[in-house]
Design an enzyme around this catalytic site. Structure first.
Site, short mmCIF file in Angstrom:
data_model
loop_
_atom_site.label_atom_id
_atom_site.label_comp_id
_atom_site.label_asym_id
_atom_site.label_seq_id
_atom_site.Cartn_x
_atom_site.Cartn_y
_atom_site.Cartn_z
N MET A 35 -9.12 8.05 -0.60
CA MET A 35 -9.99 8.45 0.52
C MET A 35 -10.55 9.83 0.25
SD MET A 35 -7.77 7.21 3.76
CE MET A 35 -6.71 5.75 3.71
N HIS A 86 -1.17 -1.26 -4.21
CA HIS A 86 -2.47 -0.97 -3.60
C HIS A 86 -2.55 0.53 -3.38
CE1 HIS A 86 -5.97 -2.01 -1.06
NE2 HIS A 86 -5.55 -1.05 -0.25
N ASP A 131 -4.71 3.62 -2.10
CA ASP A 131 -5.81 3.96 -1.19
C ASP A 131 -6.38 5.33 -1.51
OD1 ASP A 131 -6.03 1.70 0.69
OD2 ASP A 131 -3.96 2.21 1.18
N SER A 161 0.85 -1.20 0.00
CA SER A 161 0.00 0.00 0.00
C SER A 161 0.87 1.24 0.00
CB SER A 161 -0.89 0.02 1.24
OG SER A 161 -1.44 1.32 1.39
N MET A 192 -12.14 4.20 -0.91
CA MET A 192 -12.80 4.53 0.35
C MET A 192 -13.52 5.87 0.17
SD MET A 192 -9.78 3.19 2.82
CE MET A 192 -8.58 3.27 1.50
N MET A 248 -11.50 -6.10 5.25
CA MET A 248 -10.67 -5.15 6.01
C MET A 248 -10.33 -5.75 7.38
SD MET A 248 -10.05 -2.56 4.15
CE MET A 248 -9.18 -1.60 5.40
N ASP A 283 -6.44 -6.43 4.25
CA ASP A 283 -5.84 -5.09 4.26
C ASP A 283 -5.93 -4.50 5.67
OD1 ASP A 283 -5.00 -2.51 3.71
OD2 ASP A 283 -6.77 -1.96 2.53
N HIS A 288 -8.25 0.98 -4.00
CA HIS A 288 -9.16 0.73 -2.88
C HIS A 288 -9.93 2.03 -2.64
CE1 HIS A 288 -9.51 -0.26 1.72
NE2 HIS A 288 -10.69 -0.23 1.11
C1 DX5 Z 1 -6.29 1.68 5.49
C2 DX5 Z 1 -5.83 1.31 4.12
C3 DX5 Z 1 -4.69 0.37 4.08
C4 DX5 Z 1 -3.44 0.86 4.76
C5 DX5 Z 1 -2.76 -0.33 5.33
O1 DX5 Z 1 -7.51 2.33 5.37
O2 DX5 Z 1 -6.89 0.69 3.41
O3 DX5 Z 1 -4.43 -0.04 2.75
O4 DX5 Z 1 -2.55 1.52 3.91
O5 DX5 Z 1 -1.65 0.07 6.05
P1 DX5 Z 1 -0.91 -0.91 7.06
O6 DX5 Z 1 -0.42 -2.08 6.26
O7 DX5 Z 1 0.19 -0.07 7.60
O8 DX5 Z 1 -1.92 -1.33 8.10
ZN ZN Z 2 -6.42 -0.18 1.48
#
Ligand code: DX5
Ligand code: ZN
Length: 246
Positions: free
Chosen positions: A38, A34, A36, A9, A77, A168, A202, A75
């Site tokens: 948001m 990956h 993310d 990620s 969000m 998750m 994740d 991903h």
């Molecule tokens: C959290 C994200 C993850 C995050 C994971 O909302 O979806 O992808 O980057 O980070 P780690 O591996 O540090 O928990």
């Molecule tokens: Zn993620």
């Protein structure tokens, strides 16, 4: 179970050096990246949008193959997953993974007042993502039971069947949180029911938690802080892969 796919990620990468971080990570053995996304509504944090994805995509010169596609596992969000499908496709997203919770809430919010043309269901959203030429994923938060996904993965119509489930193992929003082993029975239930499905986990994955996740049946492994915080990221990526394939 399907083969291991390691998806670091980039949320934990140095954002001032994102392009180089992406190509370096592929060079260190990552299968996917990956990404993310948001929006500050679905989760209490903001990251980046399509213009940034376009730029970092151009730094990954050799996309690895997964289902005949490239590497960008987005991903989403975001509160309005349907709205951004086309933009992210254009930006270079290969797999558009929306949250089940967002899809059902946006459909409820848009159905009154005759705005039925904007109404969407998880099933329709999967179809729409496929029509844009991307793979489709469906994510669930810790509070969401796994059986809401069965209707989708049991679909007889390949256009409406998602390509991946994301369970998750933290509350979405931030990297570096503690792994929630309480979510693993969801992975186990999915693996029993769908032996060939790509099941992604994740949140909080790393050398100390990978064995539990792999034993439950996860094969797509996201890791942010464990990879980007490591002295030797290539070694961590290899270790995660071995744990899934053992
Ligand atoms: C959290 C994200 C993850 C995050 C994971 O909302 O979806 O992808 O980057 O980070 P780690 O591996 O540090 O928990
Ligand atoms: Zn993620």
């Amino acid at each position: 179970a399907p083969k291991a796919i390691i998806a670091p990620s980039i949320l934990s990468a140095d954002f001032a050096d994102l392009g180089a971080a992406c190509s370096r990570t592929i060079g260190q053995g990552a299968d996917w990246l990956h990404v993310d996304i948001m929006d500050g509504h679905f989760v209490p944090n903001l990251t980046f949008g399509p213009p940034v994805v376009v730029k970092i995509r151009s730094h990954v010169d050799k996309p690895t193959e997964a289902h005949g596609k490239g590497t960008f596992d987005c991903h989403m969000m975001i509160a309005e997953p349907k709205k951004w499908v086309k933009e992210f496709q254009k930006a270079g997203c290969d797999l558009y993974c929306f949250h089940y919770e967002a899809a059902i809430n946006s459909s409820a919010a848009e159905s009154p007042e005759g705005k039925s043309d904007q109404k969407t269901s998880p099933r329709e959203l999967v179809r729409y993502i496929h029509e844009q030429g991307m793979l489709a994923g469906v994510a669930i938060k810790p509070a969401t039971p796994v059986d809401v996904l069965y209707e989708l993965f049991d679909s007889e119509d390949p256009k409406e069947k998602p390509d991946m489930a994301l369970v998750m193992t933290v509350e979405p929003g931030f990297g570096g949180q503690k792994f929630m082993a309480s979510e693993l029975p969801k992975v186990q239930a999915l693996r029993e029911r769908y032996p060939d499905l790509n099941i992604e986990v994740d949140g909080g994955l790393g050398p100390s938690t990978i064995d539990q996740a792999a034993d439950a049946g996860a094969n797509v492994i996201v890791a942010g802080s464990a990879v980007f915080g490591a002295e030797d990221p290539a070694q961590v990526i290899a270790l995660l892969r071995e744990a899934v394939e053992k």
